[in-house]
Design an enzyme around this catalytic site. Structure first.
Site, mmCIF file in Angstrom:
data_model
loop_
_atom_site.group_PDB
_atom_site.id
_atom_site.type_symbol
_atom_site.label_atom_id
_atom_site.label_comp_id
_atom_site.label_asym_id
_atom_site.label_seq_id
_atom_site.Cartn_x
_atom_site.Cartn_y
_atom_site.Cartn_z
ATOM 1 N NE ARG A 169 3.220 -5.357 -8.736
ATOM 2 C CZ ARG A 169 2.815 -6.531 -8.245
ATOM 3 N NH1 ARG A 169 3.697 -7.491 -7.997
ATOM 4 N NH2 ARG A 169 1.539 -6.755 -8.019
ATOM 5 C CG ASP A 212 4.188 -11.088 -6.392
ATOM 6 O OD1 ASP A 212 3.871 -10.107 -7.078
ATOM 7 O OD2 ASP A 212 3.748 -11.289 -5.249
#
Length: 345
Positions: free
Chosen positions: A217, A165
């Site tokens: 992502r 992330d």
């Protein structure tokens, strides 16, 4: 009579900080609009006094559970199986960030290793996301990298992958450096990374990641960033999102092995992605949409019925407060959902 009055006083004292926090949010919205409210909620996500006050109110967890699968890994497995049964894949996230010492970082590493084992044992269609500050990046970047390598090796044993992330902008360079180190130097190519469209730098980052054939992502970003590094206006963040999506789905990117997760709940971004894919004869198997657990469930199912791949980001764990507050900050509807349930409770 006094026995009845005292519990009422205790209840009033317990909810007063929460009401204060909600009042601050309401004032910011009235005085400065949605942008200031978002900044206020992001501040509260880091504030220890707000965490202690809001976490102590039972209705806070009752509402947070809309966005968090549960506090234990078993709850995460149950949620994953239910989503798999509906035709969706999953990314699991053991919540936690900004740990203060090496012991906490090792504990997070060990829980994520257990999560990888549980995924394999349960046979669910799920990979894992993590934050490097949860593995000790704020203490020593090398510590986070060593913990990440350990987890990537465990994931590879199970034929699984881990996505890193992206956190707030002071950590972007370090995160990308660690990502490239484990992938290139250690040969652990079962890892990917997240890019945030609200950062000015992201177009250059995506261009390089395309050359590297990365697993990416794409999201808008959920932190309060200064105008020096991020687009202050939503319209500019959205325009950059579409530009980066088109880069990640381009013929060049696909030829280099890029696989993109288009992470958004915004119909404009979803429709722009579908239109670009259709105009360029890009099959639905060449990318996936990603959404958060508990948000726009009907839209998730509708995309699956239309033949698109959907991956749901499912968080779990006791450290749910910062994640919950960022979800409130993203959309006023989420904040209203919390406030209405707070007073109902």
């Amino acid at each position: 009579m006094s026995d009845l009055v005292e519990p009422q006083r205790e209840k009033s004292r317990s909810v007063l900080p929460t009401l204060t926090a909600l009042g601050v949010g309401g004032f910011l919205l009235w005085r400065n609009g949605e942008r200031w409210m978002r900044h206020g909620l992001i501040y509260l996500s880091h504030a220890a006094w707000a965490r202690d006050a809001i976490s102590a109110v039972p209705v806070a967890w009752a509402v947070a559970s809309r966005f968090v699968a549960g506090e234990a890994v078993q709850a995460a497995m149950s949620a994953s199986k239910a989503l798999n049964d509906q035709g969706m894949s999953v990314t699991l996230d053991f919540l936690g960030e900004s740990v203060a010492d090496a012991t906490q970082a090792r504990a997070a590493r060990d829980e994520i290793a257990r999560l990888l084992d549980e995924i394999a044992a349960a046979g669910v269609n799920a990979n894992v996301s993590l934050k490097l500050t949860q593995l000790g990046m704020q203490i020593e970047p090398q510590m986070a990298e060593e913990n990440l390598r350990y987890l990537l090796e465990r994931a590879r044993q199970h034929g699984n992958r881990i996505r890193i992330d992206m956190e707030d902008s002071p950590w972007t360079d370090t995160t990308l450096q660690i990502y490239r180190s484990v992938r290139d130097s250690a040969g652990l190519d079962n890892t990917g990374v997240v890019i945030q469209s609200y950062l000015y730098r992201s177009e250059a980052d995506v261009a390089r990641l395309i050359q590297e054939g990365a697993w990416v992502r794409l999201c808008k970003g959920a932190y309060a960033e200064p105008a020096a590094v991020a687009f202050p206006k939503k319209v500019d963040t959205d325009a950059n999102y579409v530009r980066l999506m088109q880069m990640l789905l381009s013929e060049e990117a696909r030829e280099r092995g890029v696989y993109a997760g288009i992470a958004t709940h915004d119909d404009n971004m979803i429709n722009a992605t579908i239109a670009y894919a259709q105009d360029n004869n890009i099959p639905p198997t060449a990318f996936e949409f990603q959404m958060l657990y508990g948000i726009r469930r009907e839209r998730q199912l509708a995309l699956v019925r239309q033949g698109y791949q959907m991956r749901v980001y499912v968080p779990y764990g006791t450290a749910w407060y910062p994640y919950f507050m960022r979800r409130l900050a993203e959309r006023p509807a989420n904040l209203w959902f919390f406030v209405s349930n707070f007073f109902r409770g």
